[in-house]
Design an enzyme around this catalytic site. Sequence first.
Site, PDB file in Angstrom:
ATOM      1  N   LYS A  44       0.807  -1.231   0.000  1.00 47.44           N
ATOM      2  CA  LYS A  44       0.000   0.000   0.000  1.00 47.44           C
ATOM      3  C   LYS A  44       0.841   1.283   0.000  1.00 47.44           C
ATOM      4  O   LYS A  44       0.377   2.343   0.418  1.00 47.44           O
ATOM      5  CB  LYS A  44      -1.014   0.038   1.163  1.00 47.44           C
ATOM      6  CG  LYS A  44      -1.843  -1.212   1.354  1.00 47.44           C
ATOM      7  CD  LYS A  44      -2.368  -1.845   0.091  1.00 47.44           C
ATOM      8  CE  LYS A  44      -3.328  -1.014  -0.697  1.00 47.44           C
ATOM      9  NZ  LYS A  44      -3.744  -1.748  -1.941  1.00 47.44           N
ATOM     10  N   HIS A  99       7.054  -7.336  -2.093  1.00 49.09           N
ATOM     11  CA  HIS A  99       6.781  -6.685  -0.797  1.00 49.09           C
ATOM     12  C   HIS A  99       7.583  -7.378   0.311  1.00 49.09           C
ATOM     13  O   HIS A  99       7.357  -7.102   1.486  1.00 49.09           O
ATOM     14  CB  HIS A  99       5.311  -6.855  -0.413  1.00 49.09           C
ATOM     15  CG  HIS A  99       4.313  -6.050  -1.172  1.00 49.09           C
ATOM     16  ND1 HIS A  99       4.485  -4.737  -1.514  1.00 49.09           N
ATOM     17  CD2 HIS A  99       3.054  -6.371  -1.590  1.00 49.09           C
ATOM     18  CE1 HIS A  99       3.384  -4.304  -2.126  1.00 49.09           C
ATOM     19  NE2 HIS A  99       2.509  -5.274  -2.195  1.00 49.09           N
ATOM     20  N   SER A 129      -4.807   3.035   3.727  1.00 47.69           N
ATOM     21  CA  SER A 129      -4.971   2.387   2.422  1.00 47.69           C
ATOM     22  C   SER A 129      -5.203   0.886   2.622  1.00 47.69           C
ATOM     23  O   SER A 129      -6.095   0.290   2.005  1.00 47.69           O
ATOM     24  CB  SER A 129      -3.720   2.650   1.577  1.00 47.69           C
ATOM     25  OG  SER A 129      -3.863   2.099   0.293  1.00 47.69           O
TER      26      SER A 129
HETATM   27  S1  PPS Z   1      -0.579  -3.007  -3.176  1.00 52.14           S
HETATM   28  O1  PPS Z   1      -1.920  -3.656  -3.181  1.00 52.14           O
HETATM   29  O2  PPS Z   1       0.098  -3.205  -1.884  1.00 52.14           O
HETATM   30  O3  PPS Z   1       0.259  -3.427  -4.273  1.00 52.14           O
HETATM   31  O4  PPS Z   1      -0.929  -1.448  -3.275  1.00 52.14           O
HETATM   32  P1  PPS Z   1       0.058  -0.293  -3.763  1.00 52.14           P
HETATM   33  O5  PPS Z   1       0.046  -0.215  -5.228  1.00 52.14           O
HETATM   34  O6  PPS Z   1       1.373  -0.435  -3.084  1.00 52.14           O
HETATM   35  O7  PPS Z   1      -0.601   1.018  -3.131  1.00 52.14           O
HETATM   36  C1  PPS Z   1      -1.905   1.443  -3.441  1.00 52.14           C
HETATM   37  C2  PPS Z   1      -1.975   2.921  -3.144  1.00 52.14           C
HETATM   38  O8  PPS Z   1      -1.278   3.631  -4.186  1.00 52.14           O
HETATM   39  C3  PPS Z   1      -2.149   4.602  -4.763  1.00 52.14           C
HETATM   40  N1  PPS Z   1      -1.858   4.790  -6.204  1.00 52.14           N
HETATM   41  C4  PPS Z   1      -1.595   5.980  -6.758  1.00 52.14           C
HETATM   42  N2  PPS Z   1      -1.456   7.206  -6.210  1.00 52.14           N
HETATM   43  C5  PPS Z   1      -1.195   8.237  -7.071  1.00 52.14           C
HETATM   44  N3  PPS Z   1      -1.069   8.090  -8.401  1.00 52.14           N
HETATM   45  C6  PPS Z   1      -1.187   6.872  -8.988  1.00 52.14           C
HETATM   46  N4  PPS Z   1      -1.057   6.734 -10.304  1.00 52.14           N
HETATM   47  C7  PPS Z   1      -1.458   5.752  -8.139  1.00 52.14           C
HETATM   48  N5  PPS Z   1      -1.636   4.422  -8.373  1.00 52.14           N
HETATM   49  C8  PPS Z   1      -1.880   3.858  -7.171  1.00 52.14           C
HETATM   50  C9  PPS Z   1      -3.537   3.995  -4.569  1.00 52.14           C
HETATM   51  O9  PPS Z   1      -4.539   4.947  -4.753  1.00 52.14           O
HETATM   52  C10 PPS Z   1      -3.419   3.454  -3.149  1.00 52.14           C
HETATM   53  O10 PPS Z   1      -3.469   4.478  -2.160  1.00 52.14           O
HETATM   54  P2  PPS Z   1      -4.818   4.974  -1.463  1.00 52.14           P
HETATM   55  O11 PPS Z   1      -4.360   5.876  -0.356  1.00 52.14           O
HETATM   56  O12 PPS Z   1      -5.537   3.762  -0.949  1.00 52.14           O
HETATM   57  O13 PPS Z   1      -5.600   5.711  -2.508  1.00 52.14           O
END
Ligand code: PPS
Length: 286
Positions: A44, A99, A129
Amino acid sequence: MSDGYMWFEGVPFPTAGFTPEVLREARESFALKDEDVLLLTYPKSGTNWLIEIVCLIYSKGDPKWIQSVPIWDRSPWVETEHGYNLLKDKEGPRLISSHLPIQLIPKSLFNSKAKVIYLTRNPRDVLMSGYFFFGASTFSKKPQSMEEYFGWFIKGNVPYGSWFDHTRGWMSMRGKENFLILSYEELKRDTRSIVEMISQFLGKKLEPEELNSVLKNSSFQVMKENNMSNFSLLRGQFLDEKNGILLRKGITGDWKNHFTVAQAEAFDRIFQEKMADLPRELFPWE
Ligand code: PPS
């Protein structure tokens, strides 16, 4: 198992997609090559955003690849059954996601020149998240309330274990030539400069119009619409049809909308206790 996780060497994993055999084999036998690129995060932290950016850097901004191949096949997860099987026979330079905490990563990493990017994020936002994401999952333990998840997170009783241990472990690699540490906050604040830094680190020069295309196609709005990247393919099987959303808000500081004052104070205390000896600049959030 009985508590909703698959435990491996003291670290909790989701119950679907992970086995002790693959985790063991990945650590003991997976051979990282010098030309591989490893994208590392605690869950996340913006992993999929980083993957999308790196894929677009590799395709020089051309969105065909990211629009036609699921994100977990472009940069497979070395610790999952699916990802491990894809990676182990793959030829050529590989993009690899993980991860894993440092003690479970393939041992070959420490003798290779593979480039590693470690992306951190304010753990308070990571917590929020994860609360929403795992609450809408069918593959991991679901919290019944924010209070419950807060307690799990502090104890490290969440997928991949303690944020504090994970971060401390990987931060010990800082300063190594093949290791780049970035934060979600810097990436949000100055996406263009950080994407340029990533492409430079990977030795991939981008023309200005290629860089513009990387930025456009990895933006929150465009990624949210891309079915190869937004996890919509997992809905029904691994994620709730309605609430199983990867790209939820994509902002910094959302924790302020959810933490109680007591939780915020408790978190500050624990952060201080566990991380105070590390340089403050490693944590570039407010
Ligand atoms: S996972 O399931 O662990 O692989 O998730 P991960 O990709 O690490 O994290 C998900 C959060 O990243 C945000 N996210 C983004 N933020 C900004 N721009 C882009 N393009 C983007 N893509 C993914 C996503 O919204 C999750 O954060 P939260 O706070 O839940 O919105």
